[in-house]
Design an enzyme around this catalytic site. Structure first.
Site, short mmCIF file in Angstrom:
data_model
loop_
_atom_site.label_atom_id
_atom_site.label_comp_id
_atom_site.label_asym_id
_atom_site.label_seq_id
_atom_site.Cartn_x
_atom_site.Cartn_y
_atom_site.Cartn_z
N GLU A 113 1.00 -1.23 -0.46
CA GLU A 113 0.27 0.13 0.17
C GLU A 113 1.21 1.47 -0.21
OE1 GLU A 113 -3.20 1.95 3.25
OE2 GLU A 113 -1.81 0.41 3.49
N HIS A 114 1.80 1.38 0.94
CA HIS A 114 2.46 2.74 1.24
C HIS A 114 4.09 2.28 0.98
CE1 HIS A 114 -0.77 3.59 4.27
NE2 HIS A 114 -0.36 4.46 3.38
#
Length: 433
Positions: A318-319
């Site tokens: 995700e990040h």
């Protein structure tokens, strides 16, 4: 070959936990389908100790709650929402509507229509996640969604005033103090007191993510945004203290939040692990961050920058925070991520809270096939066609007849035949027969 200095719990153990989540969620959804508001109330009481006369806040209640929030908080919410709104408007401007003429009198077009009702899930429970209201409600309103239903749970039996203020300022049309699977299911299937929505957006825990997965198809969803993830990429120039602080910044989201470091430097890896262990005991959110790091934290040492990016893409997290000498190289080398945070001056927490890009992002490998929430998720890209030239009608009618009969679709073929007959007088042997 990568050297693993710290591993997460085995995947089989995680899978077993998810099986239990799936079973629980399926039972709750089935019950709400059968018993509606009665079941919603029971689950809210069971999971959140919350059973008010009405889960939906009235206009007067919202105004009273917003008035109780300190002005500095209101000012900060307003500022951040304007950052999100600005970015979403630029996204909207990048989406073109067009009409082209491909043949004489043959017009093909594309337009974007907002969904008519969207549900915004704003997590709570422990933390008042005001930022998720910005990401879901503001973006929906920029897209032109006429009805946005915003749901958030109470926190320890109390109203999360700042979150309510954020939902209101973002433009939510309905604000409900309702959380978890019961909120997602109520928005999706509808009850006597809540009209269903067409699409649900927003992050959440494993149960919320699973509820969205099980309901997808009956309603639209933005993406599978479950427990948050962070991947820090570091070379030998990276500061282990910064690496550790940023890993823990996401681990505090919940005990199942993966925090992973990949580095080309064994020294950076070892010092980062030591910094995490030093910082953890003093963290106010240690009860979440510590099990997240213990069970889902990983540290990998690779031999080159090429290996760094190759392994990073395999995670499809995700990040992804890039703490290297040339952070923008990640824009060229990486293809599988939710969002990139380039350089030491740019932390994942900026994206979560203040910078303006959307923080609802794909987790559990979903970055292999989708990006994060954006204004386009609330839009249906539709097409239209019009044929007004008789020569083109005849051309397409004959072609449709031939192409359809190759596929043994006689009904389709006859529909084309009729156009050719009307436009150019072609015979209809099947009709005359």
């Amino acid at each position: 070959m990568a050297e693993i200095l710290k591993q997460a719990v085995p995947k089989a153990e995680v899978a077993a936990s998810l099986d239990q989540v799936r079973e629980t969620v399926a039972g709750v959804i089935a019950d709400i389908r059968a018993r509606g508001d009665e079941a919603v109330r029971e689950y809210s009481e069971k999971f959140d100790k919350w059973s008010p006369g009405s889960f939906r806040l009235s206009t007067e209640e919202v105004e009273k709650i917003v008035a109780s929030v300190p002005q500095q908080v209101i000012d900060d919410i307003t500022f951040v929402q304007e950052q999100v709104r600005t970015f979403a408007r630029h996204q909207l401007d990048s989406l073109g509507e067009f009409e082209i003429e491909t043949l004489p009198g043959v017009k093909l077009g594309q337009k974007h229509i907002p969904v008519q009702a969207a549900g915004a899930y704003i997590p709570g429970g422990r933390y008042p996640l005001t930022a998720s209201a910005h990401m879901t409600v503001v973006t929906a309103k920029v897209a032109g969604v006429p009805r946005v239903v915003a749901c958030t749970p109470p926190i320890h039996g109390s109203i999360p005033a700042a979150t309510v203020a954020a939902m209101h300022l973002a433009g939510a049309d309905e604000i409900w103090l309702l959380g978890g699977v019961q909120a997602v299911a109520a928005m999706a299937v509808g009850t006597a007191t809540m009209e269903p929505v067409n699409l649900i957006a927003g992050p959440g825990n494993a149960y919320v993510a699973e509820a969205k997965r099980q309901l997808f198809g009956e309603i639209g969803i933005d993406l599978f945004a479950g427990p948050t993830e962070i991947l820090v990429l570091a070379d030998d120039q990276a500061d282990p203290f910064v690496c550790a602080v940023d890993l823990l910044s996401q681990a505090e989201h919940g005990p199942d939040s993966p925090a992973v470091l990949i580095t080309t430097s064994r020294e950076v890896a070892e010092r980062t692990i030591a910094e995490v262990e030093r910082l953890l005991p003093g963290m106010p959110t240690r009860d979440y961050a510590e099990p997240a790091w213990r069970n889902h934290g990983q540290v990998h040492v690779v031999g080159s920058v090429d290996e760094l990016y190759k392994l990073a893409d395999a995670f499809a997290f995700e990040h992804v925070e890039v703490l290297t000498a040339e952070p923008r190289l990640a824009l060229e080398r990486m293809t599988q991520y939710g969002a990139l945070f380039l350089g030491e001056g740019t932390c994942v927490s900026f994206g979560d809270k203040v910078i303006g890009t959307n923080h609802v992002l794909p987790t559990r490998g979903a970055a292999r096939y989708t990006g994060g929430l954006w204004v386009g998720k609330y839009l249906k890209t539709v097409t239209y066609q019009e044929v007004t030239d008789t020569a083109s009608q005849a051309l397409l009618g004959r072609l449709c007849g031939r192409a359809s009969r190759v596929e043994l679709f006689e009904g389709h073929a006859r529909s084309g035949d009729v156009r050719a007959a009307r436009a150019a007088g072609d015979a209809l042997p099947w009709h005359e027969a």
